[in-house]
Structures are given as C-alpha cells and as structure tokens.
Design an enzyme around this catalytic site. Structure first.
Site, PDB file in Angstrom:
ATOM      1  N   HIS A  84      -3.144   5.779  -0.565  1.00 34.25           N
ATOM      2  CA  HIS A  84      -1.788   5.751  -1.133  1.00 34.25           C
ATOM      3  C   HIS A  84      -1.797   5.876  -2.653  1.00 34.25           C
ATOM      4  CE1 HIS A  84      -2.098   1.195  -1.468  1.00 34.25           C
ATOM      5  NE2 HIS A  84      -1.342   1.411  -2.525  1.00 34.25           N
ATOM      6  N   ASP A 221      -7.189   3.218   4.382  1.00 31.53           N
ATOM      7  CA  ASP A 221      -6.465   3.570   3.152  1.00 31.53           C
ATOM      8  C   ASP A 221      -7.433   3.872   1.995  1.00 31.53           C
ATOM      9  OD1 ASP A 221      -4.577   3.909   1.188  1.00 31.53           O
ATOM     10  OD2 ASP A 221      -3.455   2.083   1.657  1.00 31.53           O
ATOM     11  N   SER A 647      -4.350  -2.354  -5.764  1.00 32.20           N
ATOM     12  CA  SER A 647      -4.691  -1.370  -4.753  1.00 32.20           C
ATOM     13  C   SER A 647      -5.820  -0.489  -5.249  1.00 32.20           C
ATOM     14  CB  SER A 647      -3.483  -0.515  -4.415  1.00 32.20           C
ATOM     15  OG  SER A 647      -2.730  -1.162  -3.451  1.00 32.20           O
TER      16      SER A 647
END
Ligand code: ARG
Ligand code: ASP
Length: 712
Positions: A84, A221, A647
């Site tokens: 992402h 991810d 992240s």
C-alpha cells in the site's frame, strides 16, 4: 538534563511482568531505554541500534516518499516496504497491457527495474538535541510573540549552519513534547528509486477494505524497490549511469522459528499521535468531531460502494479514492469504540485531578500549572464550534464531491485571465489545467459525484454553525446543487475541454458564471473569512497552554513514563510477539497461516479473490525452507506502539534481523493514537518468510532472495 535523568531512573525501575511497552522512543536517546529493551530480550548493544560513529540499524532504515517507512535488505540498495506504500508507483506503471496491480511485476535484472523519478527515500544521519540552542535568549518576562520570533530565528540559523558545507544534507529542527524540547534531524534524500517487484493485489491487498484494520489478517502487504546512486554512491537524479546504492548497513533476514513472547522492535517513522489531549478535547473528538466526519464519509461511501460493485469501470475509477476515504473512516470508528471501552475520558479526568493536586503542592507549580487544565478545557469549549466548522469544511470541500475542489482550481484562470496574459503566464496556466482535466475525468463519474454532493451538503450544514457558512446557504442549497447539476461545465470533459482548448473571451464569460466554480469560491471565502482566523487564534492559544501542560507533566511527574508524541521522525517501539484477547470469550492467536488465505477465498468477493497461480502453488505445497512446524506463517501480531507512517517499518528480532514488515494495527487497538492499552494494542506484521516465499516461488524471482543475507 534533569528530565533525561528522570527518565533514566524510571526505566531502571521497570519490571517485565507487563508485556507491551507504550511509547515511540527517540533513537539517539537509546542509552535511556536500552537496558529496558534488554529485559525484554534484546541482544544488541546500544550503538548497534543507533550510532553516528559506526554502522548501525538506523543506516538500513529510510522514510519512503515522506510518508511510509522502508528498510534496506541487501548490499545493493534493495528495499522492502508495503504494497500500500508502493501502490501509487505500481499504479503509475500500470496500463491495460501491463496491469501490475492485477498481475504483479518482477524485474529479472537491473535493466528491467522501473524508474520512479517522483519517489524519494530519506536517511536520518543524525538526531541532535538542540533544545538549549533553540531556546537561547528566551527569558520568562518575554511576551509569547517575542519568544516565538526568537525561537524561529534561532531555528533558522541553526539549520543553516548545520548544512552550510554539504549540499546533500538537510537539517530540520522539530519541536518535541509540545515544544518543551527541540531536536535537529540531519537527513539525506536519495532520488533515484526504482520498482523491482510487487505481488498482484490479490496477494498485496488481499482482504481489501473488509480486512483493513482487522485481525486475523492474511495480507501480503509488501513491495520491492531499489535505491540508486551516482558513481560515488552519492544521491543523484535518475540517470542510466547510476549504480545500486551501497548502504552502510543492510538488515539480515531471519527465517528461524518464532514464538509468542519473542522480543520485537519496530524501527521507523510514526506520523502523528495525540496522547496529551485534555479531557475536553478528547470528549469533543469522541462525541462530536469524529462522529460528524464519520457520518459525512459514510454518505459518500454508501454511494460509491454499490456503484463500484455494479460497474467494472467505476470500480477501477474509484478504487483508490474509496480506499483512502474508507481507511480513515474505519480507523475513526475503531478509535471511538476503543476509547469508550477503555473509559478513556474518565481516565483523562482522573489524571487531570491528580495533576492539579500535584500542582497545589508547591508555590511555583501552583503558579505555573494549577490553572492550565481548566484553561485548556475552557478554551476548547469556547472554540470548538470553529474546530468543528474547519473539520466539516475539510470533509466537504476536500473529501466530498470532487466537482467542488476541481472547479475551484479554475478561479485564477476565470477571474485573472488578463493578468496572467500580461505576465506571459496564460498559456502555461491553460495547459496545466488541460493536463489536470485529462487526469481528472479519467476517474470521474458525474452522476455519482452529484449524488455525493446532494448527500453530503446537509451533513455539512447540520454540523457547521449557521454563522460560519456562506450567507443564505441553509435556504438555497438545493437550488445551488440543482444549478450545478444542470448547468456546470465541469460535469463533463466534453463541455470543459473545448473552453480550454479555445481559451478566449467566451470561455472567460462561461467560467465566470459557472455555478460549481461560484459555489466553491463562496465556500472557500466563508471558510477564510469566518472560520480560519478564529481557528488560527485558537490553535495559537492552545499550543501555548499545551506546552505548559506537558511541561508540568515532565517537571512534576518524573516517574511517569513520558515519550514525545510521534512527529514523522525516526522512532523505536519495542515489545513482544504476542496475541491478544480484546473480547470476552475469545482469543486472538499471534499468527495466521496460508491455510487462512484459502479459507477466506471467495471468487464472488473482489476483496478475497485469488489468482489461479496462487491456488495451484498452494495445492502443490511447495513451501521451500519457509515453513515452521509444517505451517507457512502469513502475518503475526506484536505489542509495539505504532501509528500511521510505521507502515513498511522493519520488525526486528533480538539479534537485529528482519522478521517481518509492519503494515497495520488491529481494530481494537487503533485508539493507541490517543491512549495506549497494554492488553489490547497490537500491530500487524507480514511475516518475512511469506514475503520470501511469494518472491521466490510465486514471482520466480529467486535472484532477489539470493541477493539478501538470510540467516538460518
Ligand atoms: N490500515 C492501513 C494503514 O492505515 C493500511 C491501509 C491500506 N489498505 C487498504 N485496504 N485501504 O495505512
Ligand atoms: N497502516 C498504517 C500506515 O500506513 C499503519 C498504522 O496506522 O498502524 O502507516
């Protein structure tokens, strides 16, 4: 120094019966918390984690394009981050012929790596406490305006001095602990970043919005990039002659078995937290501001979601908008729920009472701190109508119907065309908007947008005080919306494009009367005149009080474990690999496996589709060396205090090896941005062994795995 000594004593006293560790710690202060990390199982020395004299873990960690985090995993500048985080770059390189979002992408060699000149990574070379220098010359008797000016001047000079003899290096001074401390970040950007590999979305975004912020999780991810440098290993613009960057340190990767209770650390760039909100503000967020924003976004999502399901083009056009709107919307709902569960408000109020009682103990404290809590809560009550109006304006103008902000971009062209022409800037302005329009209409559905405008306007009006909106809007909004729907040239590229292509008097006349443009200007104007000045004055006052409030905490509660709120600077969070039990009668395991991916598989639900290749490989059962007790771990949870920006951060074991990539938190723990709860707050990490399996077996890119340093 007084404060640091206090923190130091505090850490010596901590016992390990509690698992999770609240806080995002400043790496350059590692000596203060290193011994506590050791009690959790850390095996490294402090200077192996952060040092300015020798290579350390920090040299393998970069901020990825100003938002996410990434880590270096080979001596040739290979980096890992989240899917992402790389999403935008992957989308930009995707076309109908090469749909890397759908199919994934793996470069077979350096030549096939795809340049992303819009990307950059940032290294932190040094973090320096500059509090004394920033506050030099400040005295108690100065007015706050004078103090602010002096601080600004000091900061400018210090930043300039720090960079004067090296053009690659940047120096930025940021306030910590609400301006009670200042640190200088010496950083270096690298600007030639190339896409090396990505799994298909059916792996990298598996679970989609349904599983977003949720445990148990099965998302792979991750994406793979590479940093390039010039012949001298220095930062350089994209060039064919550039070479893979040679890092001072790259993270070894451990595929060893893991278990609950193992030490974990997250080293990265958390963006923003608000742990010190006074009770009045937290109450306002929980009961008014966030519910209003949630309601506004709900209206938009209720329109977009079914339209996406009904039409393939709409699905593509609105995928990334929908993900963006839904990400915060879902987090906010989780946060309010979590804060209520925690009784966060009464906890805050209790602490405020304790704070005042403490302040009453000494004359000095009483003078400086006793009244600050009441002042903060009073200030909040007096101003929250402006804070709410601002939030609603942002939601309505920047997140709601796109025609509002898009048409607003044409204000200058419509009303200052002559001026642009006389300055020789007209052609450039028209061309820029033509390009912007082409991009805009590619992903625009006017009917949907009109539905959004109709649905969100009443919410904007409901929550914004009547004296803070454009005059008469409460009475005539329906006419305005109808007028836009029927007469705006912005609804369709076929009406706007010709006006731009043949720019002239007629175009000007048309745009100057356009109902969407006029409406957007009215909204902006009302915000600028009625809301922004009041809000700015409020924030100014609030900052002063918050600085004093937190200053009081640091001074009066030396035993309290106070960490500086996240501010997009490099931090360390440590804790353990562990599950949680946030609901009565059930327990979350600490890991998920590839079997769970198959259990969730649903060809009818776009969030849970799999590729044929994945299913084939699963059935074949070729999991190489990546298994633990016959299972392939996909994700695991840990008790590291993280937030947005973490992240892509490396999850590092006791020996300094990479064991996974951080990408999310469980829903029950999203309130950790305001209040951390040891028993429930868990971050979610994709296991490095799953990442390697996908690269190696799914992507057939074993040359990338060979490039890494795998410790067995
Ligand atoms: N919740 C994660 C974070 O805040 C991941 C978001 C991306 N995934 C998604 N389905 N929208 O960034
Ligand atoms: N998903 C977040 C990010 O993109 C991480 C988090 O909020 O826990 O940074």
């Amino acid at each position: 120094m007084r404060k640091l000594a206090a923190i130091f004593t505090l850490f010596l006293g901590i016992h390990t019966s509690v698992s999770a560790v609240e806080g995002m710690w400043i790496p350059s202060l590692i000596d203060m918390f290193h011994s506590d990390m050791v009690t959790y199982g850390l095996k490294l020395n402090a200077d192996e984690i952060y040092s300015t004299n020798q290579a350390s873990l920090k040299d393998a960690i970069v901020q990825f394009n100003g938002g996410c985090t990434a880590e270096i995993v080979s001596d040739q500048g290979l980096i890992l981050t989240n899917h992402h985080c790389g999403f935008d770059a992957i989308q930009k390189h995707s076309s109908l012929e090469h749909d890397y979002l759908r199919d994934g992408f793996w470069a077979k060699n350096f030549n096939e790596e795809l340049a992303c000149p819009w990307l950059r990574v940032t290294f932190v070379r040094e973090i320096r406490d500059v509090t004394e220098d920033v506050l030099a010359g400040v005295t108690e008797s100065m007015s706050s305006e004078k103090i602010n000016m002096l601080i600004k001047e000091n900061i400018a000079k210090l930043e300039e001095d720090a960079t004067s003899n090296n053009s690659h290096i940047k120096a930025k001074i940021k306030p910590f602990n609400l301006g009670n401390e200042y640190y200088m970040l010496i950083t270096e950007d690298y600007n030639d970043i190339r896409l090396v590999g990505t799994p298909p979305s059916a792996i990298g975004k598996y679970g989609g919005d349904t599983d977003n912020w949720v445990w148990p999780r099965h998302t792979g991810d991750f994406s793979v990039f590479r940093i390039y440098a010039n012949q001298n290993n220095e930062s350089a613009k994209y060039s064919e002659d550039n070479q893979p960057y040679k890092p001072a340190h790259s993270l070894p990767i451990s595929c060893k078995p893991k278990k609950s209770g193992d030490f974990t650390m997250i080293y990265g760039f958390p963006g923003h937290t608000d742990q010190h909100y006074a009770s009045g503000k937290l109450k306002f967020y929980m009961e008014t501001e966030r519910p209003a924003r949630i309601k506004m976004r709900q209206k938009t999502l209720d329109i977009i979601k079914p339209a996406m399901n009904a039409n393939q083009l709409t699905k593509i056009q609105y995928a990334s908008k929908q993900a963006r709107i839904a990400n915060a919307w879902k987090k906010w709902i989780g946060q309010i729920g979590g804060l209520k569960q925690l009784n966060a408000l009464s906890k805050k109020q209790n602490f405020e009472e304790e704070y005042m009682a403490k302040a009453a103990e000494k004359t000095d404290w009483k003078k400086n701190y006793y009244g600050v809590v009441a002042d903060l809560n009073k200030l909040q009550a007096q101003n929250e109508k402006y804070e709410l109006a601002r939030a609603m304006f942002i939601e309505y103008f920047y997140v709601g119907a796109e025609i509002i902000r898009f048409s607003n971009d044409f204000e200058e062209l419509a009303f200052s065309s002559d001026k642009l022409e006389s300055e020789g800037k007209l052609d450039e302005a028209v061309n820029k908007l033509l390009r912007r329009s082409k991009n805009f209409y590619k992903n625009y559905n006017a009917d949907l947008d009109m539905q959004i405008l109709t649905a969100t306007t009443p919410v904007y009006l409901e929550y914004t005080s009547a004296d803070l909106i454009p005059d008469g809007l409460n009475q005539n909004w329906e006419n305005i919306v109808n007028d836009i729907q029927e007469n705006s040239v912005f609804r369709d590229s076929s009406t706007l494009q010709p006006l731009l292509e043949n720019w002239g008097k007629k175009s000007i006349k048309k745009l100057q009367k356009d109902p969407a443009l006029l409406y957007s200007m009215k909204l902006m104007n009302a915000y600028r005149m009625k809301v922004a000045p009041k809000y700015a004055a409020f924030v100014n006052e609030e900052e002063k009080l918050m600085k004093r409030y937190v200053g009081g905490m640091l001074e009066m509660f030396p035993d309290k474990k106070i960490w500086a709120d996240a501010n997009s600077t490099l931090r360390i969070a440590y804790g353990k690999l562990e599950g949680s039990a946030p609901h009565d009668g059930m327990q979350y395991l600490h890991y998920t496996t590839i079997d769970g991916i198959m259990q969730k598989y649903d060809p009818e639900n776009p969030d849970f589709v799999l590729t044929d290749r994945f299913i084939e490989l699963y059935k074949k059962g070729d999991f190489g060396d990546y298994l633990q007790d016959d299972e392939l771990w996909v994700c695991f949870t840990a008790s590291n205090h993280t937030t947005g920006g973490n992240s892509g951060s490396p999850c590092i074991d006791a020996e300094g090896n990479l064991i996974g990539i951080n990408f999310d938190r469980s829903w029950e723990s999203t309130m950790s941005d305001f209040m951390f709860d040891e028993s429930r707050c868990r971050n979610i990490i994709v296991d490095i062994r799953y990442v390697l399996w996908v690269i190696d077996k799914y992507g057939e890119a074993s040359h990338l795995v060979d490039e890494m340093n795998i410790v067995k």
